[in-house]
Design an enzyme around this catalytic site. Sequence first.
Site, PDB file in Angstrom:
ATOM      1  N   GLU A  32       0.677  -1.329  -0.030  1.00  0.00           N
ATOM      2  CA  GLU A  32       0.140  -0.008   0.085  1.00  0.00           C
ATOM      3  C   GLU A  32       0.950   1.372   0.094  1.00  0.00           C
ATOM      4  O   GLU A  32       1.725   1.275   0.803  1.00  0.00           O
ATOM      5  CB  GLU A  32      -0.893   0.184   1.044  1.00  0.00           C
ATOM      6  N   GLU A  57       4.504   4.764   4.289  1.00  0.00           N
ATOM      7  CA  GLU A  57       4.073   6.259   4.597  1.00  0.00           C
ATOM      8  C   GLU A  57       5.291   6.897   4.876  1.00  0.00           C
ATOM      9  O   GLU A  57       6.287   6.506   5.976  1.00  0.00           O
ATOM     10  CB  GLU A  57       3.125   6.091   5.742  1.00  0.00           C
ATOM     11  N   ASP A  84      10.157   6.842   0.761  1.00  0.00           N
ATOM     12  CA  ASP A  84       9.546   7.542  -0.503  1.00  0.00           C
ATOM     13  C   ASP A  84       9.244   6.239  -1.631  1.00  0.00           C
ATOM     14  O   ASP A  84      10.018   5.193  -1.777  1.00  0.00           O
ATOM     15  CB  ASP A  84      10.563   8.527  -1.033  1.00  0.00           C
ATOM     16  N   ASP A 107      -1.688  12.303  -3.795  1.00  0.00           N
ATOM     17  CA  ASP A 107      -1.595  14.085  -4.095  1.00  0.00           C
ATOM     18  C   ASP A 107      -1.771  14.153  -5.739  1.00  0.00           C
ATOM     19  O   ASP A 107      -1.004  13.347  -6.350  1.00  0.00           O
ATOM     20  CB  ASP A 107      -0.267  14.249  -3.870  1.00  0.00           C
ATOM     21  N   ASP A 143     -10.633  10.934  -5.479  1.00  0.00           N
ATOM     22  CA  ASP A 143     -11.715  11.772  -5.400  1.00  0.00           C
ATOM     23  C   ASP A 143     -11.579  12.704  -6.491  1.00  0.00           C
ATOM     24  O   ASP A 143     -12.511  13.763  -6.764  1.00  0.00           O
ATOM     25  CB  ASP A 143     -11.959  12.501  -4.110  1.00  0.00           C
ATOM     26  N   THR A 179     -10.649   4.430   3.206  1.00  0.00           N
ATOM     27  CA  THR A 179      -9.812   5.129   3.889  1.00  0.00           C
ATOM     28  C   THR A 179     -10.604   6.129   4.580  1.00  0.00           C
ATOM     29  O   THR A 179     -11.831   6.438   4.387  1.00  0.00           O
ATOM     30  CB  THR A 179      -8.810   5.778   2.846  1.00  0.00           C
ATOM     31  N   TYR A 181     -10.077   9.380   4.556  1.00  0.00           N
ATOM     32  CA  TYR A 181     -10.390  10.458   3.380  1.00  0.00           C
ATOM     33  C   TYR A 181     -11.754   9.859   2.724  1.00  0.00           C
ATOM     34  O   TYR A 181     -12.636  10.724   2.601  1.00  0.00           O
ATOM     35  CB  TYR A 181      -9.388  10.858   2.750  1.00  0.00           C
ATOM     36  N   GLU A 182     -11.662   8.784   2.402  1.00  0.00           N
ATOM     37  CA  GLU A 182     -12.718   8.126   1.525  1.00  0.00           C
ATOM     38  C   GLU A 182     -14.063   8.240   2.239  1.00  0.00           C
ATOM     39  O   GLU A 182     -15.050   8.673   1.864  1.00  0.00           O
ATOM     40  CB  GLU A 182     -12.682   6.885   1.264  1.00  0.00           C
TER      41      GLU A 182
END
Length: 208
Positions: A32, A57, A84, A107, A143, A179, A181-182
């Site tokens: 992920e 992450e 990264d 992003d 999104d 997630t 955010y989702e």
Amino acid sequence: MEKCAELMINEPETMRGHWRELMPDCAELHIELGCGKGRFTAGTAAAAPDVELIAIEKVPDAMIIAMERMKNQELKNVRFISADVAGLREMFAPEDGVRRIYINFCDPWPTKRHAKRRLTHGNFLKLYRKVLKDGGQIHFKTDNAPLFAWSVEEIPQFGFTLSEVTDDLHANGAVGVMTDYEAKFHELGTPIHRLVATMTPWEEPEEE
């Protein structure tokens, strides 16, 4: 961080080619990219306990929350890397047999001059090809409609076949693991875009 130390891989380069040794009986190895606070990570790991999931992450505060989630839910099939995405090839080898890469709400880098930073840009897609096994998949959600439309055009150019393409994943009710955010976007009525990209044989065209 200390309480969750056993979930953290501090030198992932040393694990290259050996990830399955952490979970010898795993059915598949998944990655992920950008796990955030780990809601999707935890839900996905709980739903498939026989899958080894490596969550990457860069933001330490978010990763700590994600690791605490795994500890609280006693999930044993997740490990974390602070790194990264550009260094993916140094951390994973073809023999690791990565079956799936999740990219959730990355992003969008909306300006053209930053297009190469998008995680669905061709340069990253070529990188993913070096760690995915034959027939491996990218599962992508966002999104951002412009990013999604651009990605739908970009991804097939690098040897991936698209399926499950939708501009409104949750139109008929919540689908799959969300997630953080989702979940917020869904409550606001913001459409979620999703696709699956399956890797097929491909040779990079020679530069003219």
